[in-house]
Design a protein around this motif. Sequence first.
Motif, PDB file in Angstrom:
ATOM      1  N   LEU A  98      -3.248 -16.035  70.066  1.00 25.35           N
ATOM      2  CA  LEU A  98      -1.998 -15.370  70.476  1.00 25.35           C
ATOM      3  C   LEU A  98      -1.045 -15.290  69.288  1.00 25.35           C
ATOM      4  CD1 LEU A  98      -1.129 -14.042  73.105  1.00 25.35           C
ATOM      5  CD2 LEU A  98       0.265 -16.033  73.578  1.00 25.35           C
ATOM      6  N   ASP A  99      -1.203 -14.225  68.523  1.00 23.27           N
ATOM      7  CA  ASP A  99      -0.343 -14.027  67.356  1.00 23.27           C
ATOM      8  C   ASP A  99       1.034 -13.540  67.798  1.00 23.27           C
ATOM      9  OD1 ASP A  99       0.064 -13.661  64.425  1.00 23.27           O
ATOM     10  OD2 ASP A  99       0.385 -11.596  65.070  1.00 23.27           O
ATOM     11  N   GLY A 100       2.061 -14.042  67.118  1.00 25.61           N
ATOM     12  CA  GLY A 100       3.428 -13.629  67.441  1.00 25.61           C
ATOM     13  C   GLY A 100       4.005 -14.431  68.593  1.00 25.61           C
ATOM     14  N   SER A 101       3.305 -15.518  68.965  1.00 25.09           N
ATOM     15  CA  SER A 101       3.681 -16.227  70.198  1.00 25.09           C
ATOM     16  C   SER A 101       5.051 -16.896  70.117  1.00 25.09           C
ATOM     17  CB  SER A 101       2.625 -17.266  70.571  1.00 25.09           C
ATOM     18  OG  SER A 101       2.498 -18.202  69.539  1.00 25.09           O
ATOM     19  N   SER A 102       5.579 -17.074  68.887  1.00 23.42           N
ATOM     20  CA  SER A 102       6.915 -17.681  68.822  1.00 23.42           C
ATOM     21  C   SER A 102       7.941 -16.754  69.482  1.00 23.42           C
ATOM     22  CB  SER A 102       7.305 -18.013  67.382  1.00 23.42           C
ATOM     23  OG  SER A 102       7.255 -16.849  66.602  1.00 23.42           O
ATOM     24  N   ASN A 103       7.549 -15.490  69.691  1.00 20.97           N
ATOM     25  CA  ASN A 103       8.450 -14.526  70.345  1.00 20.97           C
ATOM     26  C   ASN A 103       8.101 -14.264  71.800  1.00 20.97           C
ATOM     27  OD1 ASN A 103      10.259 -13.733  68.247  1.00 20.97           O
ATOM     28  ND2 ASN A 103       8.468 -12.907  67.215  1.00 20.97           N
ATOM     29  N   ARG A 132      11.576  -1.817  59.501  1.00 16.93           N
ATOM     30  CA  ARG A 132      11.281  -2.389  60.814  1.00 16.93           C
ATOM     31  C   ARG A 132      10.835  -3.823  60.631  1.00 16.93           C
ATOM     32  NH1 ARG A 132      13.636   1.044  62.564  1.00 16.93           N
ATOM     33  NH2 ARG A 132      13.120   2.777  63.928  1.00 16.93           N
ATOM     34  N   TRP A 133      11.204  -4.726  61.521  1.00 16.73           N
ATOM     35  CA  TRP A 133      10.635  -6.084  61.503  1.00 16.73           C
ATOM     36  C   TRP A 133      10.592  -6.614  62.931  1.00 16.73           C
ATOM     37  CZ3 TRP A 133       7.500  -8.405  58.481  1.00 16.73           C
ATOM     38  CH2 TRP A 133       7.261  -9.777  58.604  1.00 16.73           C
ATOM     39  N   ILE A 134       9.366  -6.677  63.493  1.00 13.58           N
ATOM     40  CA  ILE A 134       9.213  -7.154  64.871  1.00 13.58           C
ATOM     41  C   ILE A 134       8.964  -8.661  64.884  1.00 13.58           C
ATOM     42  CG2 ILE A 134       7.932  -6.812  67.049  1.00 13.58           C
ATOM     43  CD1 ILE A 134       6.953  -4.136  65.940  1.00 13.58           C
ATOM     44  N   VAL A 148       4.233   0.227  55.578  1.00 13.11           N
ATOM     45  CA  VAL A 148       3.719  -0.886  54.779  1.00 13.11           C
ATOM     46  C   VAL A 148       4.326  -2.175  55.306  1.00 13.11           C
ATOM     47  CG1 VAL A 148       5.433  -0.588  52.929  1.00 13.11           C
ATOM     48  CG2 VAL A 148       3.292  -1.720  52.422  1.00 13.11           C
ATOM     49  N   PHE A 149       3.489  -3.221  55.408  1.00 17.37           N
ATOM     50  CA  PHE A 149       3.911  -4.539  55.883  1.00 17.37           C
ATOM     51  C   PHE A 149       3.766  -5.502  54.726  1.00 17.37           C
ATOM     52  CE2 PHE A 149       2.743  -8.789  57.222  1.00 17.37           C
ATOM     53  CZ  PHE A 149       3.506  -9.057  58.345  1.00 17.37           C
ATOM     54  N   MET A 150       4.784  -6.337  54.553  1.00 18.56           N
ATOM     55  CA  MET A 150       4.690  -7.353  53.498  1.00 18.56           C
ATOM     56  C   MET A 150       5.104  -8.713  54.040  1.00 18.56           C
ATOM     57  SD  MET A 150       6.689  -5.204  50.558  1.00 18.56           S
ATOM     58  CE  MET A 150       7.540  -4.219  51.754  1.00 18.56           C
ATOM     59  N   TYR A 151       4.204  -9.679  53.933  1.00 20.49           N
ATOM     60  CA  TYR A 151       4.648 -11.078  54.017  1.00 20.49           C
ATOM     61  C   TYR A 151       4.117 -11.706  52.750  1.00 20.49           C
ATOM     62  CZ  TYR A 151       7.339 -14.493  56.464  1.00 20.49           C
ATOM     63  OH  TYR A 151       8.367 -15.332  56.814  1.00 20.49           O
ATOM     64  N   PRO A 152       4.843 -11.484  51.633  1.00 26.13           N
ATOM     65  CA  PRO A 152       4.295 -11.854  50.331  1.00 26.13           C
ATOM     66  C   PRO A 152       4.381 -13.352  50.081  1.00 26.13           C
ATOM     67  CG  PRO A 152       6.526 -11.051  50.082  1.00 26.13           C
ATOM     68  CD  PRO A 152       6.215 -10.953  51.554  1.00 26.13           C
ATOM     69  N   ARG A 209       2.745 -16.927  54.262  1.00 24.32           N
ATOM     70  CA  ARG A 209       3.018 -17.353  55.631  1.00 24.32           C
ATOM     71  C   ARG A 209       1.773 -17.191  56.513  1.00 24.32           C
ATOM     72  NH1 ARG A 209       4.333 -18.513  60.456  1.00 24.32           N
ATOM     73  NH2 ARG A 209       6.160 -17.739  61.537  1.00 24.32           N
ATOM     74  N   LEU A 210       1.033 -16.113  56.257  1.00 21.06           N
ATOM     75  CA  LEU A 210      -0.054 -15.753  57.174  1.00 21.06           C
ATOM     76  C   LEU A 210      -1.365 -16.394  56.744  1.00 21.06           C
ATOM     77  CD1 LEU A 210       1.025 -12.073  57.737  1.00 21.06           C
ATOM     78  CD2 LEU A 210       1.510 -14.065  59.142  1.00 21.06           C
ATOM     79  N   ARG A 211      -2.262 -16.492  57.687  1.00 24.65           N
ATOM     80  CA  ARG A 211      -3.513 -17.204  57.459  1.00 24.65           C
ATOM     81  C   ARG A 211      -4.630 -16.228  57.090  1.00 24.65           C
ATOM     82  NH1 ARG A 211      -0.406 -20.496  60.857  1.00 24.65           N
ATOM     83  NH2 ARG A 211       0.184 -18.435  61.605  1.00 24.65           N
ATOM     84  N   TYR A 256      -8.082 -15.750  59.889  1.00 21.62           N
ATOM     85  CA  TYR A 256      -7.966 -15.152  61.223  1.00 21.62           C
ATOM     86  C   TYR A 256      -6.748 -14.235  61.363  1.00 21.62           C
ATOM     87  CZ  TYR A 256      -5.817 -19.807  61.352  1.00 21.62           C
ATOM     88  OH  TYR A 256      -5.124 -20.946  61.031  1.00 21.62           O
ATOM     89  N   GLU A 257      -6.040 -13.979  60.278  1.00 21.41           N
ATOM     90  CA  GLU A 257      -4.976 -12.974  60.318  1.00 21.41           C
ATOM     91  C   GLU A 257      -5.228 -11.910  59.231  1.00 21.41           C
ATOM     92  OE1 GLU A 257      -1.195 -15.235  62.307  1.00 21.41           O
ATOM     93  OE2 GLU A 257      -1.450 -15.632  60.182  1.00 21.41           O
ATOM     94  N   ALA A 258      -5.223 -12.335  57.971  1.00 14.86           N
ATOM     95  CA  ALA A 258      -5.288 -11.349  56.880  1.00 14.86           C
ATOM     96  C   ALA A 258      -6.658 -10.666  56.792  1.00 14.86           C
ATOM     97  CB  ALA A 258      -4.944 -12.026  55.557  1.00 14.86           C
TER      98      ALA A 258
HETATM   99  O1  F6P Z   1       1.729 -15.672  62.019  1.00 13.43           O
HETATM  100  C1  F6P Z   1       2.642 -15.643  62.966  1.00 13.43           C
HETATM  101  C2  F6P Z   1       3.732 -14.595  62.899  1.00 13.43           C
HETATM  102  O2  F6P Z   1       4.384 -14.676  64.128  1.00 13.43           O
HETATM  103  C3  F6P Z   1       3.301 -13.146  62.604  1.00 13.43           C
HETATM  104  O3  F6P Z   1       2.807 -12.509  63.748  1.00 13.43           O
HETATM  105  C4  F6P Z   1       4.593 -12.554  62.101  1.00 13.43           C
HETATM  106  O4  F6P Z   1       4.394 -11.431  61.261  1.00 13.43           O
HETATM  107  C5  F6P Z   1       5.235 -13.680  61.364  1.00 13.43           C
HETATM  108  O5  F6P Z   1       4.662 -14.890  61.857  1.00 13.43           O
HETATM  109  C6  F6P Z   1       6.731 -13.702  61.542  1.00 13.43           C
HETATM  110  O6  F6P Z   1       7.301 -14.566  60.643  1.00 13.43           O
HETATM  111  P1  F6P Z   1       8.908 -14.803  60.533  1.00 13.43           P
HETATM  112  O7  F6P Z   1       9.282 -15.622  61.721  1.00 13.43           O
HETATM  113  O8  F6P Z   1       9.070 -15.519  59.257  1.00 13.43           O
HETATM  114  O9  F6P Z   1       9.555 -13.457  60.537  1.00 13.43           O
END
Ligand code: F6P
Length: 368
Positions: free
Chosen positions: A126-131, A256-258, A274-278, A289-291, A294-296
């Motif tokens: 469940l990616d993005g689950s903190s939201n 945009r940043w979801i 384009v998406f960047m989590y550099p 930040r990303l793994r 199972y993500e990248a």
């Molecule tokens: O890897 C988890 C994740 O929730 C991604 O889905 C998302 O792009 C990123 O972390 C969000 O990170 P931040 O809370 O730093 O914006």
Amino acid sequence: MPMTLRSNRSTLTQFLIEERRRFPSASGDFNSLILDVSLACKGIAKAVAFGELAGVMGNHAADEGGSVNVQGETQKKLDVLSNEVFMQRTEWSGSLAGMASEEMDAPYQIPKQYPRGNYLIVFDPLDGSSNIDVNVSVGSIFSILRAPQEVIDSGRDVLEADFLQPGCKQVAAGYALYGPTTMLVLTVGDGVNGFTLDPNIGEFMLTHPKLRIPEDTQEFAINASNARFWEVPVKRYVDECLAGKTGVRGKDFNMRWIASMVAEAHRILMRGGVFMYPRDTKDLSKPGRLRLLYEANPMGMIMEQAGGRASTGEMPMLQVKPTSLHQRIGFVFGSKNEVERIERYHHEPTAKAELTNPLFAERSLFRD
Ligand code: F6P
């Protein structure tokens, strides 16, 4: 909507069977694995859709077995539930030699009562689950690898090292997006196809065949609150986008940043971007930040198969040789020409010089 009894669209099952006809020697194990994954995703979609009504929101209580995963992140109830659904739906069929997940420290062994097969699956259930508690679209991501021959021959337990294969070795990758509609986006190495869950018949239908990402874009996504930690090439790229028509790019950009990578990737797949989590200097113990596994890697395979590009910022993501199961990495993906531009900025002599020059190091005079 009334029930649609007649439809010219392929179901996921039909699509997989038709794809398999191209490989007469295929056993069907791979197709059955994808169908098991799709069933797991349908189950998770239902749990996500019921939300508070099903009592599945909020954090996973410590007295129920823990609340922090191997990443040091707070586990949501739905993280734990989704992980269990993935395991339960895929462990029994004899197609897997083992699996690994964001939510488990070590590889998971296929229980002894089930046969072991040729594939490894790695997933973020469940990616993005903190939201999740604010009802933002979330998703599941998966990567399928062939198990090393020696594992297949011996049927031994899987080790972390068995999973440490570069992304170019992936046999298939995909994600499910739990948004206004539930979608499954899949590549088996022959382009990217998108399927929408038809709630009337509970089946994924091919609605987005042969997806292609536009090579150019005027939209970028980055968590700008990290700006002071970015490396020079990233800062330069974003500054040029922000300067818009009046700057060197000569055109305005939208941002945009979801904060839910599956949702961002889906937007990019649909209309470019384009998406960047550099990699940055925020926490030097975390090179991104990303793994990777199972993500990248799975998202990277999808992007490249749709004509986009996936990169660490410096090199193609799918060429990276992993060093650990939960390795983090800087990740840039999307429209090809923009990703190539970002890579170019990383390789330009000035960027390199600035990166190695102590004057540009963290807390230097020249960082803002
Ligand atoms: O890897 C988890 C994740 O929730 C991604 O889905 C998302 O792009 C990123 O972390 C969000 O990170 P931040 O809370 O730093 O914006």
